[in-house]
Scaffold this active site. Structure first.
Site, PDB file in Angstrom:
ATOM      1  N   GLU A   1      41.273  31.937  31.501  1.00  0.00           N
ATOM      2  CA  GLU A   1      39.814  31.757  31.401  1.00  0.00           C
ATOM      3  C   GLU A   1      39.153  33.010  30.834  1.00  0.00           C
ATOM      4  O   GLU A   1      38.205  32.921  30.052  1.00  0.00           O
ATOM      5  CB  GLU A   1      39.248  31.405  32.785  1.00  0.00           C
ATOM      6  CG  GLU A   1      39.689  30.008  33.220  1.00  0.00           C
ATOM      7  CD  GLU A   1      39.270  29.654  34.629  1.00  0.00           C
ATOM      8  OE1 GLU A   1      39.615  30.429  35.543  1.00  0.00           O
ATOM      9  OE2 GLU A   1      38.608  28.634  34.815  1.00  0.00           O
TER      10      GLU A   1
ATOM     11  N   ALA B   1      43.096  34.682  39.059  1.00  0.00           N
ATOM     12  CA  ALA B   1      42.240  35.302  40.066  1.00  0.00           C
ATOM     13  C   ALA B   1      43.152  35.836  41.163  1.00  0.00           C
ATOM     14  O   ALA B   1      44.324  35.458  41.238  1.00  0.00           O
ATOM     15  CB  ALA B   1      41.277  34.263  40.626  1.00  0.00           C
TER      16      ALA B   1
ATOM     17  N   GLU C   1      45.810  26.129  38.531  1.00  0.00           N
ATOM     18  CA  GLU C   1      45.036  26.106  39.778  1.00  0.00           C
ATOM     19  C   GLU C   1      45.325  24.873  40.630  1.00  0.00           C
ATOM     20  O   GLU C   1      45.284  24.917  41.856  1.00  0.00           O
ATOM     21  CB  GLU C   1      43.530  26.164  39.462  1.00  0.00           C
ATOM     22  CG  GLU C   1      43.021  27.529  39.028  1.00  0.00           C
ATOM     23  CD  GLU C   1      43.159  27.800  37.536  1.00  0.00           C
ATOM     24  OE1 GLU C   1      43.937  27.104  36.842  1.00  0.00           O
ATOM     25  OE2 GLU C   1      42.482  28.734  37.052  1.00  0.00           O
TER      26      GLU C   1
ATOM     27  N   GLY D   1      42.625  32.214  36.014  1.00  0.00           N
ATOM     28  CA  GLY D   1      41.534  33.090  35.611  1.00  0.00           C
ATOM     29  C   GLY D   1      41.909  33.992  34.448  1.00  0.00           C
ATOM     30  O   GLY D   1      41.035  34.450  33.708  1.00  0.00           O
TER      31      GLY D   1
HETATM   32  N1  3HC Z   1      46.891  36.596  43.240  1.00  0.00           N
HETATM   33  C1  3HC Z   1      47.424  37.417  44.168  1.00  0.00           C
HETATM   34  N2  3HC Z   1      48.739  37.702  44.240  1.00  0.00           N
HETATM   35  C2  3HC Z   1      49.528  37.143  43.328  1.00  0.00           C
HETATM   36  C3  3HC Z   1      49.059  36.275  42.332  1.00  0.00           C
HETATM   37  C4  3HC Z   1      47.659  36.014  42.294  1.00  0.00           C
HETATM   38  N3  3HC Z   1      47.114  35.231  41.366  1.00  0.00           N
HETATM   39  N4  3HC Z   1      50.097  35.863  41.576  1.00  0.00           N
HETATM   40  C5  3HC Z   1      51.188  36.466  42.082  1.00  0.00           C
HETATM   41  N5  3HC Z   1      50.848  37.240  43.128  1.00  0.00           N
HETATM   42  C6  3HC Z   1      51.744  38.086  43.926  1.00  0.00           C
HETATM   43  C7  3HC Z   1      52.806  37.276  44.667  1.00  0.00           C
HETATM   44  O1  3HC Z   1      52.326  36.844  45.917  1.00  0.00           O
HETATM   45  C8  3HC Z   1      53.917  38.296  44.788  1.00  0.00           C
HETATM   46  O2  3HC Z   1      53.569  39.152  45.848  1.00  0.00           O
HETATM   47  P1  3HC Z   1      54.722  39.819  46.749  1.00  0.00           P
HETATM   48  O3  3HC Z   1      55.608  40.597  45.817  1.00  0.00           O
HETATM   49  O4  3HC Z   1      53.979  40.636  47.735  1.00  0.00           O
HETATM   50  O5  3HC Z   1      55.437  38.656  47.385  1.00  0.00           O
HETATM   51  C9  3HC Z   1      53.791  39.114  43.500  1.00  0.00           C
HETATM   52  O6  3HC Z   1      52.473  38.885  43.014  1.00  0.00           O
HETATM   53  C10 3HC Z   1      54.771  38.697  42.424  1.00  0.00           C
HETATM   54  O7  3HC Z   1      54.684  37.285  42.256  1.00  0.00           O
HETATM   55  P2  3HC Z   1      55.991  36.402  42.036  1.00  0.00           P
HETATM   56  O8  3HC Z   1      56.996  36.756  43.054  1.00  0.00           O
HETATM   57  O9  3HC Z   1      55.528  34.994  41.976  1.00  0.00           O
HETATM   58  O10 3HC Z   1      56.469  36.933  40.623  1.00  0.00           O
HETATM   59  P3  3HC Z   1      57.137  36.155  39.412  1.00  0.00           P
HETATM   60  O11 3HC Z   1      57.410  37.168  38.393  1.00  0.00           O
HETATM   61  O12 3HC Z   1      58.233  35.280  39.908  1.00  0.00           O
HETATM   62  O13 3HC Z   1      56.010  35.156  38.869  1.00  0.00           O
HETATM   63  C11 3HC Z   1      53.807  34.509  38.141  1.00  0.00           C
HETATM   64  C12 3HC Z   1      54.836  35.658  38.276  1.00  0.00           C
HETATM   65  C13 3HC Z   1      54.332  33.450  37.173  1.00  0.00           C
HETATM   66  C14 3HC Z   1      52.542  35.124  37.616  1.00  0.00           C
HETATM   67  C15 3HC Z   1      53.604  33.884  39.537  1.00  0.00           C
HETATM   68  O14 3HC Z   1      53.326  34.900  40.467  1.00  0.00           O
HETATM   69  C16 3HC Z   1      52.466  32.905  39.603  1.00  0.00           C
HETATM   70  O15 3HC Z   1      52.612  31.777  39.210  1.00  0.00           O
HETATM   71  N6  3HC Z   1      51.322  33.355  40.131  1.00  0.00           N
HETATM   72  C17 3HC Z   1      50.192  32.480  40.378  1.00  0.00           C
HETATM   73  C18 3HC Z   1      49.459  32.118  39.126  1.00  0.00           C
HETATM   74  C19 3HC Z   1      48.253  31.300  39.470  1.00  0.00           C
HETATM   75  O16 3HC Z   1      48.304  30.370  40.241  1.00  0.00           O
HETATM   76  N7  3HC Z   1      47.113  31.661  38.880  1.00  0.00           N
HETATM   77  C20 3HC Z   1      45.889  30.976  39.149  1.00  0.00           C
HETATM   78  C21 3HC Z   1      45.219  31.615  40.319  1.00  0.00           C
HETATM   79  S1  3HC Z   1      43.778  30.735  40.825  1.00  0.00           S
HETATM   80  C22 3HC Z   1      42.611  31.165  39.690  1.00  0.00           C
HETATM   81  O17 3HC Z   1      42.879  31.883  38.766  1.00  0.00           O
HETATM   82  C23 3HC Z   1      41.265  30.604  39.926  1.00  0.00           C
HETATM   83  C24 3HC Z   1      40.358  30.785  38.761  1.00  0.00           C
HETATM   84  O18 3HC Z   1      40.329  29.614  38.001  1.00  0.00           O
HETATM   85  C25 3HC Z   1      38.971  31.079  39.222  1.00  0.00           C
END
Ligand code: 3HC
Length: 690
Positions: free
Chosen positions: A105, A63, A125, A102
């Site tokens: 999911e 998400a 998450e 997400g």
């Molecule tokens: N939402 C918004 N922005 C995000 C994001 C997300 N889910 N994931 C990454 N970004 C952004 C980062 O803030 C970063 O922004 P910036 O360049 O402005 O600083 C950019 O994307 C690149 O991210 P990384 O620097 O972390 O890039 P990497 O290549 O090192 O890593 C990744 C990529 C493994 C995908 C890592 O970004 C990551 O782990 N992201 C989060 C994944 C996550 O937690 N997903 C679950 C979200 S909650 C959810 O899905 C709820 C659902 O169940 C309803």
């Protein structure tokens, strides 16, 4: 269709491509056209099967975290997954890169999932203080079993494509052009004909769940969560998938998600997610970085050896320098032993061990550092020693080599000024054990060249460190704030608290351990030596060291440790010593409450953080949080000291600091002017130089 979602029809197989750089997060501007595309394809007779794929470097990574805490714009992810799942024709998720949160999911809403061999799949998450809120807790167990699902969701750790295939999460793994493979897979499935069972109806593996074993493991995980709500909610939601009908379990998952997303813990963890990424950003992005291949490390002791391993693990050849063959051999033997332990534990393969050991070259001659692009000295913490080493480096290092010191306290400007190339000098303050601890304080000295700084920030990330750029001052960010905490811990002992009482107040707050357990683990002699060098004293800790009580390594410190065990046992002798020293100083013991322990140790620490910001030693308040969470174990659910200060309220902190100032007259309790401005504006912005 839209810039974020496009549809192509390849001989009856529709390919829906999501394109939302950088990580294809499911922002509103993706969800809206995605929903429209799915509805249209569901009703399109020319389409026999649907593939969902992503452009760019990854499948949907979750998400959009920036949308959390704001009103939800429909359609939400749950609505999209429900629509997808109700489509009668076969649907296939084509996963490359990372399918996280997400994203996974969404893939679980498809009948089938195919993956590139390098893909990773997970529900992380929990790391944001959340649980999967798009049906992940109820669908994942239906494919991989409840126990495996709980482990994945509570840890948040993704699994690789092959493992996902083995567990049933993924139906096929491909090498090469994934979209082509996915289209062929979908076409073949459609040709064979349905019915196609949605994941919600595939509950065969749930019947096999051993609930007693599940509950035992969940209880263990809850204990380890140390007050974090999300891991407990994750386990509960997966259990519901076993014990409740699908829709009921889904509704509870939703309710838990709504509660968690509004919690301070999740806000704190989301703050840290962005803070870590922000910390690595420097002004002047376009600086051309220097090329770093071989790294030189001076000193093969605990710190130098750990630093050398960190670079070898990151794929760099390392020259390790010592003053004698014996010291060098001892250092190399410790490194070999550490890798052997990792192999025994199963965290490192034999091949990787050999490959890493192959990176090391030992030497006792400074001239051998001549081919290094970066040289880090981890020698004795003494200005004269450091200057002597830098003088030698000035003579042997190649032009443009970055010369770094691992000092924890010393003035790097003074070191830089002592050689002919101050622009190449900076601090790389690793935390022990350096091959394990994530934090790296990168110290920018007055004359450090922007390209040298940008190079090490980039390098740090590539070897898996969380980097924070700080300025020169005594102790930089972390240790300077720690000193503000340390003197009050000792004062509290003299006033009537015991080490175990103080440590308990810390662990109840969420720290992995309190200051005295920490001191015993690190070795009390280190602080003792530092204090002596600076003419400082800490009456209790000094006396313990004079008695040879250095902590765990001598079996005795603030606590007793029996037969090599790491479990601290309160020692009546230490408590008697504390009372004697208090009596000598004429301090009458009194009862000290946990609240006082927290206020008197953490409020001065925050106050010091405010001064650090004011002086521009840290660029952002969030940088300080990153230092404390990654280097000192500040509880992630509290978001770091500066974020937590916002939750407590700077006004309240000032009020209490003034109270303790009046009582003790100590400087550490004098509220910083930035703390006062924070109380008025509710933001640390005023001090930011970012
Ligand atoms: N939402 C918004 N922005 C995000 C994001 C997300 N889910 N994931 C990454 N970004 C952004 C980062 O803030 C970063 O922004 P910036 O360049 O402005 O600083 C950019 O994307 C690149 O991210 P990384 O620097 O972390 O890039 P990497 O290549 O090192 O890593 C990744 C990529 C493994 C995908 C890592 O970004 C990551 O782990 N992201 C989060 C994944 C996550 O937690 N997903 C679950 C979200 S909650 C959810 O899905 C709820 C659902 O169940 C309803």
């Amino acid at each position: 269709m839209s810039n974020s979602v496009s549809v192509a029809n390849e001989g009856g197989v529709a390919i829906v491509t999501i394109d939302n750089p950088p990580v294809n997060a499911l922002s509103f501007h993706v969800r809206e056209p995605l929903m429209q595309a799915l509805v249209a394809l569901r009703d399109d007779a020319s389409v026999a099967a649907i593939v969902i794929a992503c452009a760019g470097r990854t499948f949907v990574a979750g998400a959009d975290i920036t949308e959390f805490g704001k009103p939800v714009q429909q359609p939400d992810l749950r609505a999209i997954v429900a629509t997808l799942e109700a489509i009668a024709k076969p649907t296939v998720a084509a996963i490359h890169g990372t399918a996280l949160g997400g994203g996974l999911e969404l893939a679980l809403g498809c009948h089938f999932r195919v993956a590139d061999q390098g893909a990773k799949l997970g529900l992380p998450e929990v790391k944001l203080g959340l649980l999967p809120g798009g049906g992940g807790t109820v669908r994942l167990p239906r494919l991989v079993g409840a126990l495996k699902a709980m482990r994945m969701i509570v840890s948040g750790t993704p699994i690789g494509a092959q493992e996902a295939h083995g567990t049933g999460l993924v139906d096929a793994v491909f090498e090469g052009d994934l979209t082509t493979h996915a289209v062929n897979f979908a076409r073949e499935i459609a040709r064979k004909g349905g019915p196609f069972t949605p994941v919600r109806e595939r509950d065969e593996s749930l019947g096999e769940t051993d609930l007693a074993a599940f509950d035992a493991e969940a209880a263990d995980l809850a204990r380890k969560a140390r007050g974090l709500e999300a891991p407990v909610a994750c386990a509960q939601a997966v259990r519901n998938a076993v014990t409740l009908p699908f829709d009921e379990a889904l509704a509870v998952e939703r309710a838990l998600f709504v509660k968690l997303v509004a919690s301070d813990q999740s806000r704190a963890q989301r703050h840290l997610f962005f803070a870590e990424r922000e910390a690595a950003k420097l002004p002047g992005k376009d600086v051309v970085k220097r090329r770093i291949s071989r790294v030189g490390v001076i000193g093969a002791g605990t710190m130098g050896g750990g630093i050398a391993m960190a670079f070898a693990n990151g794929g760099h050849p390392v020259t390790l320098l010592e003053t004698s063959q014996e010291a060098l051999q001892r250092g190399l033997a410790t490194i070999e032993k550490n890798y052997a332990v990792s192999v025994t534990r199963g965290s490192l393969s034999e091949d990787a061990r050999q490959q890493r050991l192959g990176q090391f070259k030992g030497s006792i001659d400074h001239a051998d550092l001549g081919d290094c692009d970066l040289i880090i000295e981890a020698a004795f913490e003494d200005m004269a020693v450091k200057k002597e080493i830098f003088g030698k480096l000035d003579a042997v290092a190649k032009p443009g080599a970055i010369l770094a010191t691992n000092t924890s306290y010393l003035d790097i400007d003074e070191i830089a000024a002592s050689i002919s190339r101050p622009q190449d000098v900076l601090g790389l303050h690793f935390f022990s054990p350096a091959n394990v601890m994530k934090l790296l304080e990168i110290v920018r000295a007055e004359k450090t060249a922007p390209d040298a700084l940008a190079t090490v920030v980039d390098l740090a990330r590539r070897i898996g460190k969380v980097a924070v750029v700080v300025g020169v001052c005594h102790g930089f960010v972390g240790n300077r704030m720690l000193a503000a905490r340390g003197s009050e811990s000792e004062a509290l002992l003299l006033e009537g608290a015991t080490p175990s009482q103080i440590d308990k107040a810390f662990t109840d707050f969420g720290w992995p351990m309190g200051p005295f357990q920490m001191g015993d683990l690190a070795g009390l002699d280190i602080g003792w030596r530092n204090r002596k060098a600076r003419g400082l004293t800490a009456v209790i800790a000094d006396t313990l060291c004079e008695q040879g009580r250095f902590g765990q390594k001598t079996g005795r410190g603030f606590y007793l440790y029996e037969n090599g065990s790491r479990t601290p046992i309160p020692d009546p002798e230490v408590e008697a010593l504390i009372r004697d020293k208090a009596a000598e100083k004429g301090i009458a013991p009194r009862t000290i409450a946990a609240d006082e322990i927290i206020e008197r140790t953490l409020y001065p620490l925050i106050n010091e953080g405010a001064k650090i910001l004011e002086e521009g030693i840290a660029a952002r308040a969030s940088d300080i949080d990153v230092v404390w969470v990654n280097g000192y174990g500040f509880p992630i659910g509290k978001g770091g000291p500066m974020f937590w200060a916002g939750l407590v309220g700077a006004g309240k902190i000032i009020e209490r600091l003034e109270y303790w100032l009046e009582l003790t007259g100590k400087d550490v309790f004098k509220p910083a002017s930035l703390l006062k401005r924070m109380a008025e504006s509710g933001s640390w912005e005023a001090g930011s130089t970012a």
